[in-house]
Every structure is written in C-alpha cells, then in structure tokens.
Design a protein around this motif. Sequence first.
Motif, PDB file in Angstrom:
ATOM      1  N   VAL A  32       1.070  -1.204  -0.006  1.00  0.00           N
ATOM      2  CA  VAL A  32      -0.135   0.134   0.048  1.00  0.00           C
ATOM      3  C   VAL A  32       0.865   1.192  -0.012  1.00  0.00           C
ATOM      4  N   ILE A  33       1.859   1.208   0.853  1.00  0.00           N
ATOM      5  CA  ILE A  33       2.873   2.495   0.981  1.00  0.00           C
ATOM      6  C   ILE A  33       3.526   2.529  -0.534  1.00  0.00           C
ATOM      7  N   ALA A  34       3.893   1.455  -1.046  1.00  0.00           N
ATOM      8  CA  ALA A  34       4.494   1.489  -2.506  1.00  0.00           C
ATOM      9  C   ALA A  34       3.672   2.129  -3.368  1.00  0.00           C
ATOM     10  N   LEU A  35       2.403   1.750  -3.462  1.00  0.00           N
ATOM     11  CA  LEU A  35       1.389   2.221  -4.522  1.00  0.00           C
ATOM     12  C   LEU A  35       1.053   3.667  -4.148  1.00  0.00           C
ATOM     13  N   MET A  36       1.189   4.046  -2.789  1.00  0.00           N
ATOM     14  CA  MET A  36       1.015   5.564  -2.502  1.00  0.00           C
ATOM     15  C   MET A  36       1.998   6.363  -3.128  1.00  0.00           C
ATOM     16  N   ALA A  37       3.387   5.813  -2.884  1.00  0.00           N
ATOM     17  CA  ALA A  37       4.628   6.410  -3.379  1.00  0.00           C
ATOM     18  C   ALA A  37       4.443   6.679  -4.986  1.00  0.00           C
ATOM     19  N   ALA A  38       4.276   5.520  -5.713  1.00  0.00           N
ATOM     20  CA  ALA A  38       4.050   5.746  -7.148  1.00  0.00           C
ATOM     21  C   ALA A  38       3.025   6.733  -7.550  1.00  0.00           C
ATOM     22  N   VAL A  39       1.782   6.904  -6.725  1.00  0.00           N
ATOM     23  CA  VAL A  39       0.915   8.063  -7.230  1.00  0.00           C
ATOM     24  C   VAL A  39       1.567   9.270  -6.819  1.00  0.00           C
ATOM     25  N   MET A  40       2.321   9.508  -5.481  1.00  0.00           N
ATOM     26  CA  MET A  40       2.941  10.640  -5.319  1.00  0.00           C
ATOM     27  C   MET A  40       3.770  11.149  -6.317  1.00  0.00           C
ATOM     28  N   VAL A  41       4.549  10.390  -6.626  1.00  0.00           N
ATOM     29  CA  VAL A  41       5.620  10.454  -7.846  1.00  0.00           C
ATOM     30  C   VAL A  41       4.970  11.329  -8.901  1.00  0.00           C
ATOM     31  N   MET A  42       3.922  10.665  -9.426  1.00  0.00           N
ATOM     32  CA  MET A  42       3.184  11.119 -10.503  1.00  0.00           C
ATOM     33  C   MET A  42       2.687  12.675 -10.494  1.00  0.00           C
ATOM     34  N   ALA A  43       1.949  12.846  -9.045  1.00  0.00           N
ATOM     35  CA  ALA A  43       1.632  14.096  -8.478  1.00  0.00           C
ATOM     36  C   ALA A  43       2.672  15.126  -8.365  1.00  0.00           C
ATOM     37  N   LEU A  44       3.699  14.825  -8.226  1.00  0.00           N
ATOM     38  CA  LEU A  44       5.136  15.661  -7.727  1.00  0.00           C
ATOM     39  C   LEU A  44       5.543  16.173  -9.142  1.00  0.00           C
ATOM     40  N   VAL A  45       5.705  15.016 -10.076  1.00  0.00           N
ATOM     41  CA  VAL A  45       5.970  15.713 -11.488  1.00  0.00           C
ATOM     42  C   VAL A  45       5.051  16.456 -12.222  1.00  0.00           C
ATOM     43  N   SER A  46       3.583  16.256 -11.962  1.00  0.00           N
ATOM     44  CA  SER A  46       2.689  16.909 -12.698  1.00  0.00           C
ATOM     45  C   SER A  46       2.446  18.351 -11.884  1.00  0.00           C
ATOM     46  N   THR A  47       2.933  18.657 -10.905  1.00  0.00           N
ATOM     47  CA  THR A  47       2.313  20.090 -10.332  1.00  0.00           C
ATOM     48  C   THR A  47       3.588  20.977 -10.081  1.00  0.00           C
ATOM     49  N   ALA A  48       3.188  22.089 -10.226  1.00  0.00           N
ATOM     50  CA  ALA A  48       4.256  23.149 -10.112  1.00  0.00           C
ATOM     51  C   ALA A  48       4.448  23.506  -8.744  1.00  0.00           C
ATOM     52  N   GLY A  49       5.469  23.654  -8.045  1.00  0.00           N
ATOM     53  CA  GLY A  49       5.492  24.307  -6.847  1.00  0.00           C
ATOM     54  C   GLY A  49       5.524  23.088  -5.666  1.00  0.00           C
ATOM     55  N   ALA A  50       5.424  23.591  -4.436  1.00  0.00           N
ATOM     56  CA  ALA A  50       5.445  22.572  -3.381  1.00  0.00           C
ATOM     57  C   ALA A  50       4.094  21.701  -3.370  1.00  0.00           C
ATOM     58  N   HIS A  51       4.335  20.334  -2.972  1.00  0.00           N
ATOM     59  CA  HIS A  51       3.176  19.573  -2.995  1.00  0.00           C
ATOM     60  C   HIS A  51       2.570  19.807  -1.452  1.00  0.00           C
ATOM     61  N   PRO A  52       1.581  19.562  -1.441  1.00  0.00           N
ATOM     62  CA  PRO A  52       0.976  19.746  -0.284  1.00  0.00           C
ATOM     63  C   PRO A  52       1.384  18.650   1.062  1.00  0.00           C
ATOM     64  N   LEU A  53       1.834  17.584   0.633  1.00  0.00           N
ATOM     65  CA  LEU A  53       2.375  16.732   1.494  1.00  0.00           C
ATOM     66  C   LEU A  53       3.893  17.186   2.205  1.00  0.00           C
ATOM     67  N   VAL A  54       4.457  17.727   1.436  1.00  0.00           N
ATOM     68  CA  VAL A  54       5.809  18.529   1.907  1.00  0.00           C
ATOM     69  C   VAL A  54       5.570  19.340   3.118  1.00  0.00           C
ATOM     70  N   GLU A  55       4.581  20.373   3.033  1.00  0.00           N
ATOM     71  CA  GLU A  55       4.086  21.016   4.174  1.00  0.00           C
ATOM     72  C   GLU A  55       3.443  20.089   5.346  1.00  0.00           C
ATOM     73  N   GLU A  56       2.590  19.343   4.937  1.00  0.00           N
ATOM     74  CA  GLU A  56       2.278  18.174   6.044  1.00  0.00           C
ATOM     75  C   GLU A  56       3.304  17.650   6.916  1.00  0.00           C
ATOM     76  N   TYR A  57       4.296  16.874   5.943  1.00  0.00           N
ATOM     77  CA  TYR A  57       5.245  16.306   6.819  1.00  0.00           C
ATOM     78  C   TYR A  57       6.447  17.111   7.475  1.00  0.00           C
ATOM     79  N   GLU A  58       6.530  18.036   6.903  1.00  0.00           N
ATOM     80  CA  GLU A  58       7.691  18.985   7.676  1.00  0.00           C
ATOM     81  C   GLU A  58       7.604  18.957   9.142  1.00  0.00           C
ATOM     82  N   GLY A  59       8.554  18.700   9.767  1.00  0.00           N
ATOM     83  CA  GLY A  59       8.391  18.566  11.278  1.00  0.00           C
ATOM     84  C   GLY A  59       8.391  17.066  11.796  1.00  0.00           C
ATOM     85  N   GLN A  60       7.709  16.373  10.814  1.00  0.00           N
ATOM     86  CA  GLN A  60       7.663  15.197  11.215  1.00  0.00           C
ATOM     87  C   GLN A  60       8.926  13.903  11.103  1.00  0.00           C
ATOM     88  N   VAL A  61       9.753  14.551  10.199  1.00  0.00           N
ATOM     89  CA  VAL A  61      10.740  13.767   9.896  1.00  0.00           C
ATOM     90  C   VAL A  61      12.308  14.595  10.359  1.00  0.00           C
TER      91      VAL A  61
END
Length: 142
Positions: free
Chosen positions: A6-35
């Motif tokens: 499931v995590i690997a599938l989510m990652a594949a979808v995120m790669v497509m979203a990161l490539v297709s969007t300009a600017g920061a991906h919403p997950l970057v903001e969400e995950y900041e401070g968690q890692v």
Amino acid sequence: MLKKSVIALMAAVMVMALVSTAGAHPLVEEYEGQVDEMDVMDLQMDRDMGEDYLVLDVRTPEERSEGYIPDTVYTNFGTLFFNIEEYVEDQDEMFVVSCQSGARSLIAAKLLQDMGYENVINLEGGFLAWEDAGYEVEHPEE
C-alpha cells in the motif's frame, strides 16, 4: 506485506503528482517537522569526521546523470519502497535520503517511517543545496 504494498502504491501515485504539479506538493508542508532533517553542511562535517552514513539518492535517472553527491547509493523514488531491504537490512539503522531539492526525500523519509524505519533522515535542500554549498559532485562515467 500488505502495508508495504500500500505504501509503495501511494509512493508511485505521489511521484506522478509531484511531477505534474508546479510548486510545493501539499504533503511536503504536512510532513515538515515529522521527519528528522540534516543540512548538507552537517552531512559533510560528519563525513569529514569519519561518519559513514548510508545516503540513498532517490532522484530520477535524468537528474542523477547531471551529477550526484559522492558515495551515495542510487535507487529511484518509485522503486525505493519495493526494494528498501536491499539497502537497509535493519530497520533501526540510521540512514539519509536525498533528492534534488529535499521535497521527494522528505516524503520518502516519512513513508519509510510509516514502514517502520525510525532512523531515517531527510537531507534538507537535497542535491541542489549540496551543489550550491560548493561540495564535491561526481558525474557518471561517459
């Protein structure tokens, strides 16, 4: 096994979203401070003092072909979650994830934490910060 898939599938979808969007991906903001993050100066200083971190470069092959941080191990972001055990045998091992600018590696680090890798560190600013700091960059053999 299902969680990993499931995590690997989510990652594949995120790669497509990161490539297709300009600017920061919403997950970057969400995950900041968690890692946990490390800047390139700390990585270089630790290396100079003999610290031998595993650094996984999760950029695209095209990005890697333009140059890379010395002594990094390459695995594409899209396949990282399927083959992480090839690089990190012990989930307690500390390692660093790097990408071009620190966004994909932040997402990768968070997903790896969700898979049980508690000591994963994101390289803040990624390869671009490394290059901007003037540290050595290796290039693939022609």
